[in-house]
Write an enzyme that holds these catalytic residues in place. Structure first.
Site, short mmCIF file in Angstrom:
data_model
loop_
_atom_site.label_atom_id
_atom_site.label_comp_id
_atom_site.label_asym_id
_atom_site.label_seq_id
_atom_site.Cartn_x
_atom_site.Cartn_y
_atom_site.Cartn_z
N ARG A 46 35.26 -42.11 -5.77
CA ARG A 46 35.85 -43.33 -6.31
C ARG A 46 37.04 -43.10 -7.21
O ARG A 46 38.06 -43.76 -7.11
CB ARG A 46 34.81 -44.11 -7.15
N THR A 47 36.89 -42.17 -8.14
CA THR A 47 37.95 -42.05 -9.14
C THR A 47 39.26 -41.63 -8.47
O THR A 47 40.30 -42.25 -8.67
CB THR A 47 37.54 -41.06 -10.25
N LYS A 58 43.52 -18.87 -7.70
CA LYS A 58 44.19 -17.57 -7.92
C LYS A 58 44.24 -17.23 -9.39
O LYS A 58 44.82 -16.21 -9.77
CB LYS A 58 45.63 -17.64 -7.38
N ARG A 77 41.05 -34.44 -13.23
CA ARG A 77 39.61 -34.26 -13.46
C ARG A 77 39.32 -32.76 -13.50
O ARG A 77 39.83 -32.01 -12.66
CB ARG A 77 38.79 -34.91 -12.34
N HIS A 100 35.38 -40.04 -19.93
CA HIS A 100 35.85 -40.56 -18.64
C HIS A 100 36.49 -41.93 -18.91
O HIS A 100 35.93 -42.97 -18.54
CB HIS A 100 34.67 -40.66 -17.67
C1 NCD Z 1 30.96 -40.56 -12.66
C2 NCD Z 1 31.58 -39.26 -13.13
O1 NCD Z 1 32.28 -38.59 -12.37
O2 NCD Z 1 31.35 -38.96 -14.29
N1 NCD Z 1 31.45 -40.96 -11.41
C3 NCD Z 1 32.58 -41.71 -11.37
O3 NCD Z 1 33.64 -41.29 -11.76
N2 NCD Z 1 32.47 -42.98 -10.93
C4 NCD Z 1 29.50 -40.60 -12.72
C5 NCD Z 1 28.72 -39.53 -12.04
O4 NCD Z 1 29.27 -38.62 -11.42
O5 NCD Z 1 27.50 -39.60 -12.14
#
Ligand code: NCD
Length: 304
Positions: free
Chosen positions: A51-52, A80, A101, A129
């Site tokens: 999703r993100t 690397k 991320r 997040h």
């Molecule tokens: C979350 C995350 O990555 O922290 N997912 C997301 O970004 N929607 C929650 C999760 O991974 O449980």
């Protein structure tokens, strides 16, 4: 130039503007369809995501911009041994804005120190997040009509769940908020968040083990997945993973207008029978994630 590393990098009034812009997009999704023409978003994902990353990319495409990036550390020069600092120095010349991320807490903050383009933290380890939090706030505001005067239950992995940590930080700035923290002993909210954020802001809260006991009190129930990848051993994960399973029997105890949110992915913690209950809004929440990221990209690129 502004970076978004933590949800509180936006003031409450900046956040209101962001949510207003996202709601304008909800009303008229095509309105900004060319506003980022010629701009590029880099998505640097050193950790899995559906999703993100895809909602960031959809957001930029909806704005008429372009996207580039990688979706795993293995396919980048991190494999690397390249540092985040060196990577971002270079990416700064390839793109106009970057969503990152990383499994290590603080990696996006490090990147921001070396970057000449805005960095958005798309999740750093068990820490924060912020764009999930903005998504959650938009969901609550749009469907509940307010961000204050709410009793919010967080259930599941409150220790490693970065979405929980971020949302607690953001909600702590609104009036008449109460938190109910529902977790097994081993997955309780870290003391630093309880002490600095909740107690520091004099927010009433309780810590409980049994979800059923508190269901009738909640305006929002924020369910979370047990974060397998942050456990030190598989045995503990297996023992704890199914502690809470939200089903229709438990939903029957809740207020008729309570909302169930979940950042997704779901594993077992919400039975699929709950999906058709009108109070289950997690798929709508995922849809709102695109609109809020569109709004954030526009704000950070200063095109609105
Ligand atoms: C979350 C995350 O990555 O922290 N997912 C997301 O970004 N929607 C929650 C999760 O991974 O449980």
């Amino acid at each position: 130039m502004k970076h978004i590393i933590s949800p509180t990098d936006l003031t409450v009034s900046e956040l209101r503007e962001l949510l207003d812009l996202a709601e304008e997009i909800i009303r008229d999704p095509k309105k900004y369809s060319n506003i980022c023409h010629g701009k590029k978003l880099a998505t640097l994902f050193y950790e899995p995501s559906t999703r993100t990353r895809l909602s960031f990319e959809a957001a930029m495409l909806n704005l008429g911009g372009n996207v580039l990036g990688f979706s795993s550390a293995d396919s980048s020069s991190a494999a690397k041994g390249e540092s985040v600092a060196d990577t971002i120095r270079v990416i700064s010349h390839y793109a106009d804005i970057c969503a990152m991320r990383h499994p290590k807490e603080g990696a996006p903050l490090v990147a921001s120190l070396y970057s000449s383009i805005p960095i958005i933290n798309a999740g750093d380890g068990g820490h924060n997040h912020p764009t999930q939090t903005f998504t959650d706030l938009l969901t609550i505001k749009n469907l509940k009509g307010r961000l204050d005067c709410l009793t919010v239950g967080f259930c599941g992995d409150l220790k490693f769940g970065r979405t929980v940590h971020s949302l607690i930080g953001a909600l702590s700035r609104y009036k008449n908020i109460k938190f109910v923290l529902i977790s097994p002993e081993e997955l309780m909210l870290p003391a630093y968040i309880r002490e600095e954020v909740i107690e520091g802001n004099h927010i009433p809260y309780e810590e409980v083990r049994i979800l059923e006991d508190v269901m009738p009190d909640l305006d929002i129930l924020y369910m979370t997945r047990v974060q397998r990848e942050r456990f030190f051993n598989e045995e503990d994960y297996i023992r704890l993973k199914d502690t809470y399973i939200l089903d229709m029997k438990k939903m029957a105890l809740a207020k008729p207008d309570m909302l169930v949110l979940h950042p997704l992915p779901r594993v077992n913690e919400i039975a699929t029978e709950v999906d058709s209950d009108p109070r289950a809004v997690y798929f709508k929440q995922a849809q709102f994630g695109v609109y809020i990221r569109m709004a954030l990209i526009m704000k950070l690129l200063e095109v609105v």
